[in-house]
Write an enzyme that holds these catalytic residues in place. Structure first.
Site: not given
Length: 152
Positions: A39, A99
């Site tokens: 994972r 951003e």
């Protein structure tokens, strides 16, 4: 006697059913079932994909990276200790994160449709506001540091 339900009661039962069905382990996304190191490795690869997509598709991301290329070495050079270094580096990384979040919001909204909708505009404007705050924080921290440091 007939029972009368208010909209609130009906919507509550629908919400409970929805939550029960969506939280059921049998209906989870197959990619969410990974555990352990696999994972973590997959998350790392997805993050790299995100950086690549932002770099190739988002001019604003490239501009923020350009600022970071200038300001990160400058921060390491002028900081007198690790606390000052962290203070000066934090706005750089916050602006990059802002951003990425702003670009993710814009892409998700654009994916949902091309028609102009007030909620789509609202979501995009809020994402832009996050970036504006991050850049304002960057300027404030560096100006304040410069004034305090060099006018001692």
């Amino acid at each position: 006697m007939q029972e009368h339900y208010t909209n609130n009661e009906t919507s509550k039962s629908h919400r409970e059913t929805y939550l029960h069905n969506t939280c059921n382990q049998n209906t989870r996304n197959a990619k969410k079932g990974k555990k352990g190191l696999k994972r973590i490795w997959n998350a790392f690869l997805y993050s790299l994909d995100g950086f690549r997509a932002a770099w190739s598709d988002e001019a604003a991301f490239r501009q923020i990276v350009g600022l970071c290329v200038i300001f990160i070495p400058l921060a390491l050079w002028i900081a007198r200790d690790w606390q000052e270094g962290v203070l000066l580096l934090l706005p750089c990384f916050l602006a990059l994160m802002a951003e990425l979040i702003n670009s993710a919001i814009e892409n998700a909204v654009d994916y949902t449709g091309i028609e102009i909708h007030p909620l789509a505009k609202k979501a995009k404007d809020m994402g832009s506001a996050v970036q504006f705050l991050a850049l304002t924080f960057w300027v404030c921290v560096w100006v304040w540091y410069g004034v305090m440091r060099f006018l001692e």
